[in-house]
Design a protein around this motif. Sequence first.
Motif, PDB file in Angstrom:
ATOM      1  N   LEU A 221      23.776 -22.668  54.087  1.00  0.00           N
ATOM      2  CA  LEU A 221      24.905 -22.627  53.153  1.00  0.00           C
ATOM      3  C   LEU A 221      26.093 -21.912  53.776  1.00  0.00           C
ATOM      4  O   LEU A 221      27.237 -22.361  53.637  1.00  0.00           O
ATOM      5  CB  LEU A 221      24.482 -21.934  51.855  1.00  0.00           C
ATOM      6  N   TRP A 222      25.851 -20.803  54.450  1.00  0.00           N
ATOM      7  CA  TRP A 222      26.948 -20.085  55.094  1.00  0.00           C
ATOM      8  C   TRP A 222      27.681 -20.987  56.078  1.00  0.00           C
ATOM      9  O   TRP A 222      28.905 -21.047  56.100  1.00  0.00           O
ATOM     10  CB  TRP A 222      26.418 -18.840  55.801  1.00  0.00           C
ATOM     11  N   ASN A 223      26.917 -21.701  56.903  1.00  0.00           N
ATOM     12  CA  ASN A 223      27.516 -22.590  57.897  1.00  0.00           C
ATOM     13  C   ASN A 223      28.320 -23.708  57.248  1.00  0.00           C
ATOM     14  O   ASN A 223      29.375 -24.112  57.738  1.00  0.00           O
ATOM     15  CB  ASN A 223      26.426 -23.194  58.782  1.00  0.00           C
ATOM     16  N   GLU A 224      27.824 -24.222  56.127  1.00  0.00           N
ATOM     17  CA  GLU A 224      28.523 -25.285  55.402  1.00  0.00           C
ATOM     18  C   GLU A 224      29.905 -24.826  54.961  1.00  0.00           C
ATOM     19  O   GLU A 224      30.867 -25.600  54.983  1.00  0.00           O
ATOM     20  CB  GLU A 224      27.703 -25.700  54.175  1.00  0.00           C
ATOM     21  N   VAL A 225      30.008 -23.566  54.581  1.00  0.00           N
ATOM     22  CA  VAL A 225      31.262 -23.040  54.034  1.00  0.00           C
ATOM     23  C   VAL A 225      32.151 -22.441  55.117  1.00  0.00           C
ATOM     24  O   VAL A 225      33.359 -22.691  55.161  1.00  0.00           O
ATOM     25  CB  VAL A 225      30.963 -21.976  52.952  1.00  0.00           C
ATOM     26  N   MET A 226      31.566 -21.667  56.026  1.00  0.00           N
ATOM     27  CA  MET A 226      32.354 -20.884  56.989  1.00  0.00           C
ATOM     28  C   MET A 226      32.425 -21.525  58.371  1.00  0.00           C
ATOM     29  O   MET A 226      33.237 -21.124  59.201  1.00  0.00           O
ATOM     30  CB  MET A 226      31.771 -19.473  57.103  1.00  0.00           C
ATOM     31  N   ASP A 227      31.546 -22.484  58.651  1.00  0.00           N
ATOM     32  CA  ASP A 227      31.573 -23.237  59.916  1.00  0.00           C
ATOM     33  C   ASP A 227      31.279 -22.367  61.136  1.00  0.00           C
ATOM     34  O   ASP A 227      31.760 -22.643  62.228  1.00  0.00           O
ATOM     35  CB  ASP A 227      32.917 -23.958  60.082  1.00  0.00           C
ATOM     36  N   TYR A 228      30.532 -21.319  60.967  1.00  0.00           N
ATOM     37  CA  TYR A 228      29.997 -20.554  62.103  1.00  0.00           C
ATOM     38  C   TYR A 228      28.816 -19.753  61.584  1.00  0.00           C
ATOM     39  O   TYR A 228      28.609 -19.630  60.377  1.00  0.00           O
ATOM     40  CB  TYR A 228      31.055 -19.629  62.716  1.00  0.00           C
ATOM     41  N   ASN A 229      28.005 -19.219  62.481  1.00  0.00           N
ATOM     42  CA  ASN A 229      26.805 -18.492  62.078  1.00  0.00           C
ATOM     43  C   ASN A 229      26.751 -17.151  62.792  1.00  0.00           C
ATOM     44  O   ASN A 229      26.557 -17.096  64.003  1.00  0.00           O
ATOM     45  CB  ASN A 229      25.551 -19.315  62.412  1.00  0.00           C
ATOM     46  N   PRO A 230      26.912 -16.037  62.059  1.00  0.00           N
ATOM     47  CA  PRO A 230      26.904 -14.720  62.700  1.00  0.00           C
ATOM     48  C   PRO A 230      25.509 -14.145  62.918  1.00  0.00           C
ATOM     49  O   PRO A 230      25.372 -13.081  63.529  1.00  0.00           O
ATOM     50  CB  PRO A 230      27.677 -13.862  61.681  1.00  0.00           C
ATOM     51  N   SER A 231      24.473 -14.805  62.412  1.00  0.00           N
ATOM     52  CA  SER A 231      23.126 -14.241  62.378  1.00  0.00           C
ATOM     53  C   SER A 231      22.546 -14.053  63.773  1.00  0.00           C
ATOM     54  O   SER A 231      22.793 -14.846  64.690  1.00  0.00           O
ATOM     55  CB  SER A 231      22.206 -15.136  61.555  1.00  0.00           C
ATOM     56  N   ALA A 232      21.720 -13.007  63.918  1.00  0.00           N
ATOM     57  CA  ALA A 232      21.082 -12.722  65.200  1.00  0.00           C
ATOM     58  C   ALA A 232      19.975 -13.726  65.492  1.00  0.00           C
ATOM     59  O   ALA A 232      19.756 -14.118  66.638  1.00  0.00           O
ATOM     60  CB  ALA A 232      20.526 -11.302  65.205  1.00  0.00           C
ATOM     61  N   ARG A 233      19.254 -14.156  64.475  1.00  0.00           N
ATOM     62  CA  ARG A 233      18.167 -15.137  64.621  1.00  0.00           C
ATOM     63  C   ARG A 233      18.537 -16.357  63.796  1.00  0.00           C
ATOM     64  O   ARG A 233      18.782 -16.251  62.598  1.00  0.00           O
ATOM     65  CB  ARG A 233      16.840 -14.541  64.146  1.00  0.00           C
TER      66      ARG A 233
ATOM     67  N   VAL B 290      21.346 -15.551  55.868  1.00  0.00           N
ATOM     68  CA  VAL B 290      22.409 -15.174  56.794  1.00  0.00           C
ATOM     69  C   VAL B 290      22.421 -13.654  56.917  1.00  0.00           C
ATOM     70  O   VAL B 290      22.193 -12.935  55.943  1.00  0.00           O
ATOM     71  CB  VAL B 290      23.781 -15.708  56.319  1.00  0.00           C
ATOM     72  N   THR B 291      22.637 -13.167  58.132  1.00  0.00           N
ATOM     73  CA  THR B 291      22.679 -11.725  58.376  1.00  0.00           C
ATOM     74  C   THR B 291      23.920 -11.408  59.224  1.00  0.00           C
ATOM     75  O   THR B 291      24.708 -12.295  59.540  1.00  0.00           O
ATOM     76  CB  THR B 291      21.407 -11.237  59.096  1.00  0.00           C
ATOM     77  N   ASN B 292      24.041 -10.142  59.583  1.00  0.00           N
ATOM     78  CA  ASN B 292      25.223  -9.683  60.337  1.00  0.00           C
ATOM     79  C   ASN B 292      26.517  -9.986  59.580  1.00  0.00           C
ATOM     80  O   ASN B 292      27.523 -10.391  60.166  1.00  0.00           O
ATOM     81  CB  ASN B 292      25.279 -10.320  61.725  1.00  0.00           C
ATOM     82  N   VAL B 293      26.482  -9.782  58.271  1.00  0.00           N
ATOM     83  CA  VAL B 293      27.640 -10.044  57.411  1.00  0.00           C
ATOM     84  C   VAL B 293      28.037  -8.741  56.723  1.00  0.00           C
ATOM     85  O   VAL B 293      27.213  -8.113  56.048  1.00  0.00           O
ATOM     86  CB  VAL B 293      27.314 -11.115  56.354  1.00  0.00           C
ATOM     87  N   SER B 294      29.278  -8.334  56.900  1.00  0.00           N
ATOM     88  CA  SER B 294      29.762  -7.131  56.227  1.00  0.00           C
ATOM     89  C   SER B 294      30.029  -7.427  54.751  1.00  0.00           C
ATOM     90  O   SER B 294      30.058  -8.572  54.319  1.00  0.00           O
ATOM     91  CB  SER B 294      31.047  -6.629  56.893  1.00  0.00           C
ATOM     92  N   TRP B 295      30.273  -6.354  53.996  1.00  0.00           N
ATOM     93  CA  TRP B 295      30.591  -6.497  52.574  1.00  0.00           C
ATOM     94  C   TRP B 295      31.867  -7.307  52.403  1.00  0.00           C
ATOM     95  O   TRP B 295      31.945  -8.181  51.536  1.00  0.00           O
ATOM     96  CB  TRP B 295      30.723  -5.110  51.957  1.00  0.00           C
ATOM     97  N   TYR B 296      32.865  -7.053  53.241  1.00  0.00           N
ATOM     98  CA  TYR B 296      34.130  -7.787  53.159  1.00  0.00           C
ATOM     99  C   TYR B 296      33.908  -9.277  53.444  1.00  0.00           C
ATOM    100  O   TYR B 296      34.480 -10.146  52.766  1.00  0.00           O
ATOM    101  CB  TYR B 296      35.146  -7.230  54.158  1.00  0.00           C
ATOM    102  N   GLU B 297      33.096  -9.582  54.430  1.00  0.00           N
ATOM    103  CA  GLU B 297      32.839 -10.981  54.769  1.00  0.00           C
ATOM    104  C   GLU B 297      32.068 -11.691  53.659  1.00  0.00           C
ATOM    105  O   GLU B 297      32.281 -12.880  53.409  1.00  0.00           O
ATOM    106  CB  GLU B 297      32.080 -11.061  56.090  1.00  0.00           C
TER     107      GLU B 297
ATOM    108  N   SER C 191      28.006  -4.492  59.616  1.00  0.00           N
ATOM    109  CA  SER C 191      27.135  -5.664  59.568  1.00  0.00           C
ATOM    110  C   SER C 191      25.862  -5.335  60.327  1.00  0.00           C
ATOM    111  O   SER C 191      25.868  -4.499  61.232  1.00  0.00           O
ATOM    112  CB  SER C 191      27.826  -6.890  60.174  1.00  0.00           C
ATOM    113  N   SER C 192      24.765  -5.982  59.949  1.00  0.00           N
ATOM    114  CA  SER C 192      23.474  -5.650  60.534  1.00  0.00           C
ATOM    115  C   SER C 192      22.545  -6.842  60.421  1.00  0.00           C
ATOM    116  O   SER C 192      22.692  -7.687  59.528  1.00  0.00           O
ATOM    117  CB  SER C 192      22.869  -4.435  59.811  1.00  0.00           C
ATOM    118  N   LYS C 193      21.551  -6.897  61.316  1.00  0.00           N
ATOM    119  CA  LYS C 193      20.576  -7.981  61.276  1.00  0.00           C
ATOM    120  C   LYS C 193      19.605  -7.842  60.112  1.00  0.00           C
ATOM    121  O   LYS C 193      18.767  -8.717  59.904  1.00  0.00           O
ATOM    122  CB  LYS C 193      19.813  -8.060  62.593  1.00  0.00           C
ATOM    123  N   GLU C 194      19.704  -6.766  59.336  1.00  0.00           N
ATOM    124  CA  GLU C 194      18.867  -6.645  58.138  1.00  0.00           C
ATOM    125  C   GLU C 194      19.707  -6.651  56.849  1.00  0.00           C
ATOM    126  O   GLU C 194      19.200  -6.337  55.782  1.00  0.00           O
ATOM    127  CB  GLU C 194      18.002  -5.386  58.196  1.00  0.00           C
TER     128      GLU C 194
END
Length: 473
Positions: free
Chosen positions: A265-277, A284-291, A458-461
């Motif tokens: 879903l994140w990729n569908e909307v934002m067109d990139y993937n910040p996740s470590a795995r 989705v992970t590695n996402v800050s509160w602002y993001e 942002s964090s992988k957890e």
Amino acid sequence: MRRLICLCLGLVLISTLLCQNAVLKPLGESLTGSIKVISQYGGNLYLDGEFYQSLMTGSSANWADISAGEHTVQLSNSRTQEIRKVLITASKVTIVNFDEPALEIAAETPASEPQIPAETKPEKIVKPDPPRKPMIKNYPGSGKGSLQVKSYISGDIYLGGIFLGSVVEGKNKKFSDLSAGEYTLELMHQFFGVSIDLQIYDKRNNAITITAAEGVPYPRGMVYLPGGEYMMGSQFVDRSDYERPRHEVELPPFLIAFTEVTQELWNEVMDYNPSARSGNKLPVTNVSWYEALEFCNALSRKDGLEPCYVINKDVTDANNTSDIDTLRYQVYCKWKADGYRLPTEAEWEFASRSGDSLNKQQFSGSNDANTVAWYSENSNYHVQEVATKEANPWGLFDFSGNVYEWCWDFWGTYEREAQIHPEGAFSGTYRIARGGSWMSDVDPCTSTARSGFLAHVSSKELGFRIARKARAN
């Protein structure tokens, strides 16, 4: 005489050179310019190969005092590694827009000054926003009527957005003393809703039948929670002081996603993937509160809903007391908007405990963490696909473990007084995150445990799930 003539000619020549130099370089003119960097995807920025700053999704950066001449600006994120060459002109602002082709770079100069000819810019294709969801009709007129509802679905009935009462499958229910007028009637079942426009006529017993075939699943895999009262926090002495005192909370109905936001879903909307795995069904992970807030707004626009968040990146939030958060964007939530948002901490705990106001179950739907939670002892030390453990009684997954989930609230201590739809502390250093993670021990996975992180972290957890106000479509 000849020496005098030579001396005069020399003075004239020096004067001429000084005048020419004054024209070419007036006193006080800067030999530096500025760069404005734009990218909807964000990432790390480098100037001439040296790290300069990190850029949030959808934001811009302004760099001053850059020496005139040729430079390189590099954007590095999970979807691209792109380098642009730029020519900095003294006292001018040069735009580096990574959302456009490289030839889009141009210097901002006054119209009266000569412009360097540039290649013709290709026309940018802008996709129009999808049509907005139709508004709920609530147009009362004069007179009174009644409404007889026969429903083949159990659920809550709303007329013009106002709760009327509940209906039971296969039984009739009459609602009397209703203002005549034009309305949208909504039936909210746990997993789907029905929306019907109707007319209430004066001095008539109006009737309507609702069938299961009219039910439409809530968008984005959401579940309807009817709201109500519960005792928030823990009464047990072995729990943290941060979980006390227990206090009564009343919540209006709301929708909440049955899983954490997936990478798909994140990729569908934002067109990139910040996740470590990487994995479509992984949260989705590695996402800050602002993001997370920016994602909610983007998904709202995509689905034709009104975004909930007003994010002002040019104003520092005075209520954010962190000395470490370098962003501190001013953020305002429009609670009446029908778009997606983060749940409040009170909503999150209400959903996690699924009506268990007495804390009979330590985790979300169980007293055995292994049945409902991915945590350090069973996760093989990596994040797991959503909805692979058991759901709680309300059909919601992963409230215990897998990833910490961002909530709206600032971290604050509990008050003893009863509260209605609380939005958390007025100010603070941290934003609430709940539920524990695949890296944590079992204690943070309990339904009453509280955690907090700096909003820019942002964090992988760290992940999140979405919520929105109750609506049938």
